[in-house]
Design an enzyme around this catalytic site. Structure first.
Site, short mmCIF file in Angstrom:
data_model
loop_
_atom_site.label_atom_id
_atom_site.label_comp_id
_atom_site.label_asym_id
_atom_site.label_seq_id
_atom_site.Cartn_x
_atom_site.Cartn_y
_atom_site.Cartn_z
N GLU A 60 -96.26 -25.96 23.47
CA GLU A 60 -96.48 -27.16 24.28
C GLU A 60 -97.86 -27.19 24.94
OE1 GLU A 60 -92.99 -27.06 26.76
OE2 GLU A 60 -91.69 -27.51 25.05
N ASP B 183 -91.92 -33.96 20.96
CA ASP B 183 -91.80 -33.11 22.16
C ASP B 183 -90.31 -33.06 22.48
OD1 ASP B 183 -91.66 -32.01 24.69
OD2 ASP B 183 -92.96 -33.50 25.67
N ASP C 259 -97.54 -27.29 33.80
CA ASP C 259 -96.50 -28.21 33.30
C ASP C 259 -95.29 -28.19 34.24
OD1 ASP C 259 -94.44 -29.50 31.97
OD2 ASP C 259 -94.76 -28.50 30.05
P1 ADP Z 1 -89.26 -32.02 30.72
O1 ADP Z 1 -90.56 -31.47 30.24
O2 ADP Z 1 -88.46 -31.03 31.50
O3 ADP Z 1 -88.47 -32.67 29.65
P2 ADP Z 1 -90.59 -34.32 31.93
O4 ADP Z 1 -91.96 -33.90 31.71
O5 ADP Z 1 -90.09 -35.49 31.17
O6 ADP Z 1 -89.56 -33.13 31.84
O7 ADP Z 1 -90.45 -34.62 33.50
C1 ADP Z 1 -89.32 -35.18 34.07
C2 ADP Z 1 -89.51 -35.22 35.58
O8 ADP Z 1 -90.63 -36.03 35.92
C3 ADP Z 1 -88.32 -35.81 36.31
O9 ADP Z 1 -87.99 -35.00 37.41
C4 ADP Z 1 -88.85 -37.15 36.77
O10 ADP Z 1 -88.22 -37.58 37.96
C5 ADP Z 1 -90.30 -36.84 37.01
N1 ADP Z 1 -91.13 -38.04 37.03
C6 ADP Z 1 -91.28 -38.94 36.04
N2 ADP Z 1 -92.09 -39.94 36.45
C7 ADP Z 1 -92.45 -39.65 37.73
C8 ADP Z 1 -93.27 -40.30 38.72
N3 ADP Z 1 -93.85 -41.47 38.49
N4 ADP Z 1 -93.40 -39.71 39.92
C9 ADP Z 1 -92.79 -38.54 40.16
N5 ADP Z 1 -92.02 -37.88 39.30
C10 ADP Z 1 -91.85 -38.44 38.09
MG MG Z 2 -92.02 -31.10 28.88
#
Ligand code: ADP
Ligand code: MG
Length: 661
Positions: A202, A40, A225
């Site tokens: 995705e 991913d 998402d």
């Molecule tokens: P992307 O798909 O853009 O790479 P992610 O799916 O990894 O992003 O999401 C990242 C986001 O999720 C960040 O803003 C992070 O702060 C948030 N996040 C991760 N864990 C938690 C949680 N336990 N509670 C709230 N937000 C979270």
């Molecule tokens: Mg993502």
């Protein structure tokens, strides 16, 4: 038709720490088959997963975290740091630290969006250079593809330290990624030394991880998402065990970062800062970090302490309850609503008709988000697979299947083309060859012919979009097919073939069937489209539909009129003596009337006058035919009638009537 069986793995497609640390003690078989992996490649975080005994599991880093922040820092000594270390340097070295590089993938340097997306030092392309985005970092120049390759290299070596031999990879991309963005992702993988088994959407990966293809052949699902800085909503349907994207939408500037900002802003106000411009940047950074930590804590706790360090002062500490937090971030969460409703509308489904809603992305951990999604879709969302890892799991399962010994068709996953693909025909009309929402992989051939006599080449202009005129669509590529022997107009048979492979990449072939001359291009457009561009192009096509169809019909009439004008004039020049004075005057009058009508731009008038010329030219046509037959019988070649050869390729002409939709 296509039935897959993975029921055993999907129930356990879950991160399992015990299982994972045990893997460290595994004894490797040196002759073991290379293991396929799923990646991913996220905007905020990236992950790599593989399948062990039918279960998908993420490979952890040395801190036992599955997440690799998608951040790359170029250090002064020429070294490259990727992940959490790089992220920690971002505030201090914004220009040397590239965050969210995925947003730049497949984009053009001259794209007005590009510069808005980051504080980076962009390198402008020189004359004749390709149009891809390039960043200057210290003494080097890097492209988004190279930066993404750095992230992929770290994921690959993480997998290698765990699996010994890594086989091919399935890499996920957003459903709205176009050809250029998909190609850029493939290039990044190649640069990182990874063999790409397939690019997978995705949301489709998330649906696979949940095994939604199990035990049923039909169904409609929404995938919600919410990541760090992007929000994507996709409606998928399962038909005969195959997933198809029905609609996509979202907001490329919305995510968990906005929640962090809302909380940090509130704290800074409470600390007495009225105007944010006066807050020192390090304090902003600390406030954002503290806000994120509090946000994560409030996923499980109902109350937490928000602590912000201050230079030369006691830290600012405040208790933040989940209710406080919810009130602060509610506006952010509610911004996802309109795109969801639009996606449902586009797919033509009511919330009640959905068979399930899947949560993806770290920000869907926030309890308020879950409640909001339930309200919006009237469904309890599926959330029991870690929303951070669910996409990587789906990619790993798909990789395992592709590399497996089972029949290949098992793994067929179909997506659709987001915008129609076609070519420009005479008159600047866009002729759609593969219409939008065609399921991929897809292929289609269409026949065209020459517009002018002795036309020895064709210009093939490949366009993408829904508008009726080529100029209103996006230009993907132009190539020419030359060397066709002179033939009368309409005699050449040009077959144009469009093929979109399972990754959504387009290749175009053109073959002149009477001679066998052919040309082929892989379409690698120089920059890509963002989700909102696709959306805008679709909106425009609806908005302009009537106007466009009228414009297209006018162009078609003009093309037809020009053909008739040209042919009649030629006949008149060569065989004008076959007409008496009255007949000649009548024909010339009809030609003048047609020319006037063409000037006026009145479609109906052009059509009527074209018919008028045809009628007035009838006696001439008949007598010419007789003369030609007589001449042929007396030994003259028919070519004598032909004009001198032209050698100018023009756009192809559709065989049969130009059609309107
Ligand atoms: P992307 O798909 O853009 O790479 P992610 O799916 O990894 O992003 O999401 C990242 C986001 O999720 C960040 O803003 C992070 O702060 C948030 N996040 C991760 N864990 C938690 C949680 N336990 N509670 C709230 N937000 C979270
Ligand atoms: Mg993502």
């Amino acid at each position: 038709m296509i039935v897959r069986d993975r029921s055993d793995r999907l129930t356990s497609a879950r991160y399992d720490e015990a299982q994972d640390s045990m893997a460290l003690l595994q004894i490797f078989d040196p002759k073991a088959r290379p293991e396929p992996i799923g990646i991913d490649l996220g905007t905020t975080n990236s992950l790599v997963a593989h399948v062990v005994d039918g279960r998908a599991t993420c490979v952890l880093d040395c801190d036992l975290s599955p997440l690799l922040p998608s951040v790359v820092h170029y250090a002064s000594h020429g070294g490259v740091l990727v992940g959490a270390e790089a992220r920690d340097l971002a505030a201090e070295h914004p220009r040397e630290t590239l965050v969210s590089v995925k947003r730049f993938m497949g984009r053009g340097a001259d794209d007005p969006e590009t510069r808005r997306l980051g504080p980076y030092d962009f390198v402008s392309p020189r004359e004749g250079e390709s149009n891809t985005v390039r960043f200057r970092v210290r003494e080097r120049v890097v492209t988004p593809v190279e930066v993404s390759a750095e992230i992929l290299k770290v994921l690959k070596s993480r997998a290698e330290s765990h699996l010994r031999t890594v086989g091919g990879a399935v890499i996920t991309v957003p459903a709205y990624f176009d050809d250029a963005q998909r190609q850029a992702t493939r290039d990044a993988a190649r640069l990182a030394g990874l063999e790409v088994l397939r690019l997978l959407n995705e949301p489709t990966a998330a649906a696979l991880a949940y095994g939604l293809d199990k035990g049923r052949t039909q169904g409609t699902f929404a995938v919600y998402d919410l990541g760090g800085g992007t929000f994507d909503i996709t409606v998928l349907s399962l038909d005969d065990g195959v997933f198809q994207v029905r609609s996509t939408g979202g907001d490329s500037q919305l995510g968990g970062d906005d929640m962090d900002r809302a909380v940090a802003l509130d704290a800074l106000h409470a600390m007495g800062f009225e105007d944010l411009a006066t807050v020192p940047p390090t304090l902003v950074r600390r406030a954002l970090d503290a806000a994120r930590a509090a946000k994560h804590a409030l996923t499980d706790a109902t109350e937490t302490a928000l602590t912000i360090e201050r230079d030369g002062d006691a830290p600012y500490v405040r208790t933040l309850t989940r209710d406080d937090f919810d009130a602060l971030v509610r506006p952010v969460v509610e911004r996802t609503g309109p795109a969801c409703r639009r996606a449902l509308r586009d797919a033509g489904v009511k919330p009640e008709a959905l068979d399930g809603v899947i949560l993806v992305g770290g920000s869907t951990r926030v309890p308020l988000v879950r409640r909001y999604v339930k309200e919006l879709f009237h469904h309890e969302p599926l959330a029991d697979i870690d929303p951070d890892q669910v996409v990587a799991f789906g990619a790993a399962l798909q990789a395992d299947m592709l590399a497996g010994t089972g029949p290949r068709e098992d793994a067929l996953i179909l997506d659709v083309i987001p915008l129609s693909l076609g070519i420009e025909t005479m008159g600047g009309v866009a002729e759609k060859i593969l219409p939008r929402n065609t399921t991929i992989p897809a292929g289609r051939a269409q026949q065209f012919t020459t517009y002018a006599d002795n036309q020895t080449g064709f210009i093939l202009h490949v366009v993408q979009g829904e508008r009726e005129l080529a100029a209103d669509n996006r230009s993907l590529a132009t190539f020419t097919l030359k060397g066709i022997p002179p033939m009368p107009a309409g005699a050449a048979r040009l077959e144009v073939t469009f093929r979109v492979d399972a990754d959504g990449l387009l290749s175009v072939g053109a073959k002149e069937l009477t001679t066998g001359i052919e040309q082929h291009v892989e379409v690698k457009p120089s920059y890509g489209l963002e989700a909102e561009d696709v959306e805008r192009m679709l909106m425009e096509s609806f908005e302009f539909a009537e106007q466009d169809i009228a414009a297209r019909q006018l162009r078609e009439r003009v093309v037809e009129a020009e053909q008739v004008l040209g042919a009649t004039q030629k006949a008149l020049t060569i065989d004008g003596d076959l007409l008496d004075e009255d007949e000649r005057a009548e024909l010339e009058g009809a030609l003048r009337a047609l020319r006037d009508a063409m000037q006026s731009g009145d479609r109906q008038a052009i059509h009527l006058r074209t018919e008028g010329v045809d009628r007035a030219a009838l006696p001439l046509a008949e007598r010419r035919m007789n003369r030609a037959v007589q001449r042929a019988m007396s030994g003259h070649a028919l070519q004598e009638f032909e004009e001198e050869l032209k050698d100018r390729p023009v756009h192809p002409h559709l065989v049969g009537d130009g059609h309107t939709h």
